[in-house]
Write an enzyme that holds these catalytic residues in place. Structure first.
Site, PDB file in Angstrom:
ATOM      1  N   HIS A 180      -1.915   7.671   7.036  1.00 13.68           N
ATOM      2  CA  HIS A 180      -0.901   8.516   6.370  1.00 13.68           C
ATOM      3  C   HIS A 180      -1.548   9.798   5.835  1.00 13.68           C
ATOM      4  O   HIS A 180      -1.016  10.901   6.017  1.00 13.68           O
ATOM      5  CB  HIS A 180      -0.255   7.785   5.193  1.00 13.68           C
ATOM      6  CG  HIS A 180       0.864   6.869   5.585  1.00 13.68           C
ATOM      7  ND1 HIS A 180       1.939   7.287   6.347  1.00 13.68           N
ATOM      8  CD2 HIS A 180       1.093   5.559   5.326  1.00 13.68           C
ATOM      9  CE1 HIS A 180       2.767   6.277   6.528  1.00 13.68           C
ATOM     10  NE2 HIS A 180       2.273   5.219   5.926  1.00 13.68           N
TER      11      HIS A 180
ATOM     12  N   GLY B  29       0.846  -1.182   0.000  1.00 16.28           N
ATOM     13  CA  GLY B  29       0.000   0.000   0.000  1.00 16.28           C
ATOM     14  C   GLY B  29       0.886   1.238   0.000  1.00 16.28           C
ATOM     15  O   GLY B  29       2.025   1.186   0.473  1.00 16.28           O
TER      16      GLY B  29
ATOM     17  N   GLN C 148       3.325   9.935   0.851  1.00 15.07           N
ATOM     18  CA  GLN C 148       4.583   9.183   0.990  1.00 15.07           C
ATOM     19  C   GLN C 148       5.504   9.384  -0.207  1.00 15.07           C
ATOM     20  O   GLN C 148       6.681   9.011  -0.153  1.00 15.07           O
ATOM     21  CB  GLN C 148       4.303   7.691   1.158  1.00 15.07           C
ATOM     22  CG  GLN C 148       3.732   7.322   2.527  1.00 15.07           C
ATOM     23  CD  GLN C 148       3.617   5.818   2.659  1.00 15.07           C
ATOM     24  OE1 GLN C 148       2.675   5.238   2.155  1.00 15.07           O
ATOM     25  NE2 GLN C 148       4.580   5.185   3.301  1.00 15.07           N
TER      26      GLN C 148
ATOM     27  N   HIS D  53      -4.202   1.821   7.539  1.00 16.77           N
ATOM     28  CA  HIS D  53      -2.818   2.299   7.645  1.00 16.77           C
ATOM     29  C   HIS D  53      -2.582   3.447   6.651  1.00 16.77           C
ATOM     30  O   HIS D  53      -2.017   4.495   7.021  1.00 16.77           O
ATOM     31  CB  HIS D  53      -1.860   1.130   7.366  1.00 16.77           C
ATOM     32  CG  HIS D  53      -0.407   1.490   7.397  1.00 16.77           C
ATOM     33  ND1 HIS D  53       0.454   1.076   8.393  1.00 16.77           N
ATOM     34  CD2 HIS D  53       0.358   2.231   6.538  1.00 16.77           C
ATOM     35  CE1 HIS D  53       1.668   1.552   8.145  1.00 16.77           C
ATOM     36  NE2 HIS D  53       1.647   2.246   7.009  1.00 16.77           N
ATOM     37  N   GLU D  54      -3.027   3.256   5.407  1.00 18.94           N
ATOM     38  CA  GLU D  54      -2.803   4.302   4.388  1.00 18.94           C
ATOM     39  C   GLU D  54      -3.658   5.541   4.685  1.00 18.94           C
ATOM     40  O   GLU D  54      -3.204   6.680   4.484  1.00 18.94           O
ATOM     41  CB  GLU D  54      -3.093   3.778   2.982  1.00 18.94           C
ATOM     42  CG  GLU D  54      -2.326   2.531   2.561  1.00 18.94           C
ATOM     43  CD  GLU D  54      -0.833   2.590   2.799  1.00 18.94           C
ATOM     44  OE1 GLU D  54      -0.261   3.703   2.834  1.00 18.94           O
ATOM     45  OE2 GLU D  54      -0.230   1.519   2.974  1.00 18.94           O
TER      46      GLU D  54
ATOM     47  N   CYS E 194       6.111  -0.039   7.851  1.00 24.20           N
ATOM     48  CA  CYS E 194       5.790   1.103   6.997  1.00 24.20           C
ATOM     49  C   CYS E 194       6.998   1.481   6.158  1.00 24.20           C
ATOM     50  O   CYS E 194       8.116   1.535   6.664  1.00 24.20           O
ATOM     51  CB  CYS E 194       5.399   2.281   7.890  1.00 24.20           C
ATOM     52  SG  CYS E 194       5.013   3.775   6.966  1.00 24.20           S
ATOM     53  N   LEU E 195       6.777   1.744   4.866  1.00 25.15           N
ATOM     54  CA  LEU E 195       7.876   2.143   3.987  1.00 25.15           C
ATOM     55  C   LEU E 195       8.528   3.442   4.438  1.00 25.15           C
ATOM     56  O   LEU E 195       9.689   3.697   4.130  1.00 25.15           O
ATOM     57  CB  LEU E 195       7.371   2.301   2.544  1.00 25.15           C
ATOM     58  CG  LEU E 195       6.902   1.026   1.846  1.00 25.15           C
ATOM     59  CD1 LEU E 195       6.308   1.364   0.491  1.00 25.15           C
ATOM     60  CD2 LEU E 195       8.035   0.031   1.697  1.00 25.15           C
TER      61      LEU E 195
HETATM   62 NI    NI Z   1       3.070   3.274   5.846  1.00 28.59          NI
END
Ligand code: NI
Length: 179
Positions: free
Chosen positions: A142, A47, A52, A138-139, A96-97
């Site tokens: 963000h 995702g 991001q 989660h997204e 998380c990225l």
């Molecule tokens: Ni994330």
């Protein structure tokens, strides 16, 4: 198409609520959406939220089709997503990225009903559950300026605090962990 740099913890764009997409401009998002998919796959995420990659828009993409239960679905583009209903609660580990190397177990709803606009400009009201539900939440966090680490108890947050500072200072390179 291009792989974009993933913005890391510490960048202020990840702490702001993003702007809604003007639905008359969805057609202009095609290149950005393609680049976001390239970036997500390159980073081995499932995702990715627009902020991001440094873009202040209510846009996120998700691909959980590697999981058996979702293998018949296509990757989905979510624009201007609203949560209409949340049900249940389940604890799972996530990463998380934008916060490489940190993982934590946090509670989230087990299922949700959301309304979103897709890349064709169509409005959809859909229920999601399981891992798909978790990735959406989660997204969405963000897009609202929130990280999964915000849910940790203060004692647990202290444990990851120095690592978070390190990421914030270094723009730490991604190690390709999930969301
Ligand atoms: Ni994330």
């Amino acid at each position: 198409m291009a792989v974009l740099p993933v913005v890391k913890y510490g960048d202020s764009i990840l702490r702001k609520k993003v702007n809604k997409v003007d639905i008359n401009e969805i057609g202009q998002l095609t290149n950005l959406i393609d680049d976001m998919f390239d970036t997500m796959y390159e980073e081995e995420g499932i995702g990715l939220a627009a902020n991001q990659v440094g873009v202040n828009l209510n846009l996120m993409i998700i691909d959980v089709t590697h999981l058996d239960e979702y293998k018949d679905l296509e990757p989905i583009v979510f624009i201007n997503t609203e949560v209409l209903q949340e049900n249940g609660s389940i604890e799972l580990e996530e990463g998380c990225l934008s916060i490489p190397e940190i993982r934590a177990t946090i509670p989230r709803a087990e299922s949700i009903v959301i309304r979103y606009i897709d890349e064709l400009g169509q409005s959809n009201t859909t229920e999601f559950n399981g891992m798909f539900c978790r990735v959406i939440l989660h997204e969405l966090d963000h897009l609202n300026g929130k990280f999964f680490t915000d849910y940790l108890s203060s004692a647990k947050r202290k444990l990851v605090h120095s690592k978070l500072l390190e990421i914030a200072e270094d723009g730490y390179p991604s190690t390709g962990v999930v969301l």
